[in-house]
Design a protein around this motif. Structure first.
Motif, PDB file in Angstrom:
ATOM      1  N   THR A 209      43.764  46.554  50.110  1.00 34.96           N
ATOM      2  CA  THR A 209      42.511  46.098  49.497  1.00 34.96           C
ATOM      3  C   THR A 209      42.767  45.307  48.213  1.00 34.96           C
ATOM      4  O   THR A 209      42.023  44.369  47.895  1.00 34.96           O
ATOM      5  N   ALA A 212      43.683  41.808  49.310  1.00 40.37           N
ATOM      6  CA  ALA A 212      42.520  41.146  49.909  1.00 40.37           C
ATOM      7  C   ALA A 212      41.534  40.703  48.832  1.00 40.37           C
ATOM      8  O   ALA A 212      40.988  39.597  48.885  1.00 40.37           O
ATOM      9  N   GLN A 213      41.303  41.558  47.835  1.00 42.44           N
ATOM     10  CA  GLN A 213      40.367  41.214  46.760  1.00 42.44           C
ATOM     11  C   GLN A 213      40.847  40.001  45.984  1.00 42.44           C
ATOM     12  O   GLN A 213      40.059  39.118  45.635  1.00 42.44           O
ATOM     13  N   SER A 218      38.147  39.794  53.146  1.00 42.53           N
ATOM     14  CA  SER A 218      38.037  41.215  53.471  1.00 42.53           C
ATOM     15  C   SER A 218      39.398  41.769  53.860  1.00 42.53           C
ATOM     16  O   SER A 218      40.286  41.032  54.301  1.00 42.53           O
ATOM     17  N   THR A 219      39.555  43.072  53.698  1.00 43.65           N
ATOM     18  CA  THR A 219      40.819  43.716  54.069  1.00 43.65           C
ATOM     19  C   THR A 219      41.080  43.582  55.559  1.00 43.65           C
ATOM     20  O   THR A 219      42.217  43.357  55.991  1.00 43.65           O
ATOM     21  N   SER A 220      40.035  43.687  56.352  1.00 40.66           N
ATOM     22  CA  SER A 220      40.214  43.587  57.805  1.00 40.66           C
ATOM     23  C   SER A 220      40.673  42.180  58.206  1.00 40.66           C
ATOM     24  O   SER A 220      41.509  42.020  59.099  1.00 40.66           O
ATOM     25  N   TYR A 221      40.154  41.160  57.521  1.00 36.60           N
ATOM     26  CA  TYR A 221      40.562  39.796  57.850  1.00 36.60           C
ATOM     27  C   TYR A 221      42.002  39.532  57.397  1.00 36.60           C
ATOM     28  O   TYR A 221      42.774  38.872  58.106  1.00 36.60           O
TER      29      TYR A 221
END
Length: 293
Positions: A209, A212-213, A218-221
């Motif tokens: 995370t 990603a931030q 997003s973390t999933s992407y």
């Protein structure tokens, strides 16, 4: 028996100017001959260490066996290899070698080249075609001549520019072996940005995370991009990078496992121990003992 040391040795390379640039050519028959010709012992020549600068080696003749971050390579003539200051390496063996080397620190390295070098780290030995090898070899010879002109008013500029020119020649060869940015997919671009961040921040950032931030996705992407490009999850790559550094410290220093855990950003020592065992399938102490036998 490996020498006991609290930290990974850093080799300060022969300096041509004020401790920040070096360029030279040497010819040695083997490690024993190196021992007789220098103050270093045979054991010192094989001791694992880091360099204090970005270092490049052009093998002109002979063969070299070297270990870089637990990977063994046999380098043949007309090859070049780049080593980042973070990479730990040791000489295993060589025979009838003529090698040109040059090294430069961050302050004198062209910022554009520094960025490109970070992108290709870790680099593997690169075979050169005859024309490229000849050009680089001639550039080294010219750089060595510059290094001998210490009374020139612009001595440092000559040395700095010639060394950067050599770096540019090598970087361009590595880039030819990989995709250019304009041919990268969206997934590859994001994965490349993640890897750059990981190399810089792995001690302080341990969660997907956090990466990603910073990338504003997003973390999933991020996981989708990285998994599609590398075959591994973001968490896996974070763990692998942390464990590589842990292996370096366990193998090449005498810091305790608890000290290593703290150095790598883990206040929870038992968690770090479990993580190391999970990733390597052996305890940290078992890894150290196995590799020091």
């Amino acid at each position: 028996m490996r020498k006991r040391t609290k930290s990974i040795p850093v080799n300060t390379m022969t300096d041509n100017f004020g401790g920040d640039i070096s360029i030279e050519k040497i010819s040695v028959i083997n490690l024993r001959a190196l021992e007789k010709a220098s103050e270093n012992s045979f054991e010192d020549a094989q001791q694992s260490h880091r360099h204090d600068r970005h270092s490049f080696f052009l093998l002109e003749s002979g063969t070299v066996s070297i270990e870089i971050d637990f990977q063994k390579y046999k380098i043949m003539p007309s090859s070049v290899i780049y080593m980042h200051p973070d990479q730990v390496h040791r000489m295993i063996a060589f025979e009838n070698v003529t090698v040109s080397s040059w090294a430069i620190n961050n302050e004198n390295l062209n910022p554009e080249y520094l960025k490109l070098l970070e992108d290709i780290t870790p680099a593997k030995p690169l075979a050169l075609d005859e024309e490229t090898f000849s050009i680089i070899s001639e550039a080294v010879s010219l750089g060595i001549k510059f290094s001998e002109r210490k009374n020139d008013k612009l001595y440092h500029s000559l040395l700095k520019d010639s060394c950067n020119a050599l770096v540019a020649l090598v970087v361009s060869q590595y880039l030819e072996q990989s995709k250019s940015n304009d041919r990268l997919s969206r997934f590859e671009i994001i994965t490349k940005a993640f890897r750059e961040m990981l190399e810089r921040d792995f001690i302080t950032a341990k969660k997907p995370t956090e990466y990603a931030q910073t990338l504003n996705i997003s973390t999933s992407y991020l996981n989708e991009c990285v998994k599609n490009t590398t075959g591994y999850s973001v968490s896996h790559l974070i763990q692998q990078r942390v464990i590589l550094e842990a292996k370096r410290l366990l193998y090449y220093s005498d810091k305790s496992v608890k000290e290593i855990a703290a150095e790598l950003g883990y206040d929870d020592y038992p968690y770090f121990s479990r993580l190391f065992t999970k990733v390597t399938e052996m305890t940290a102490l078992a890894f150290r003992n196995k590799n020091r036998d």
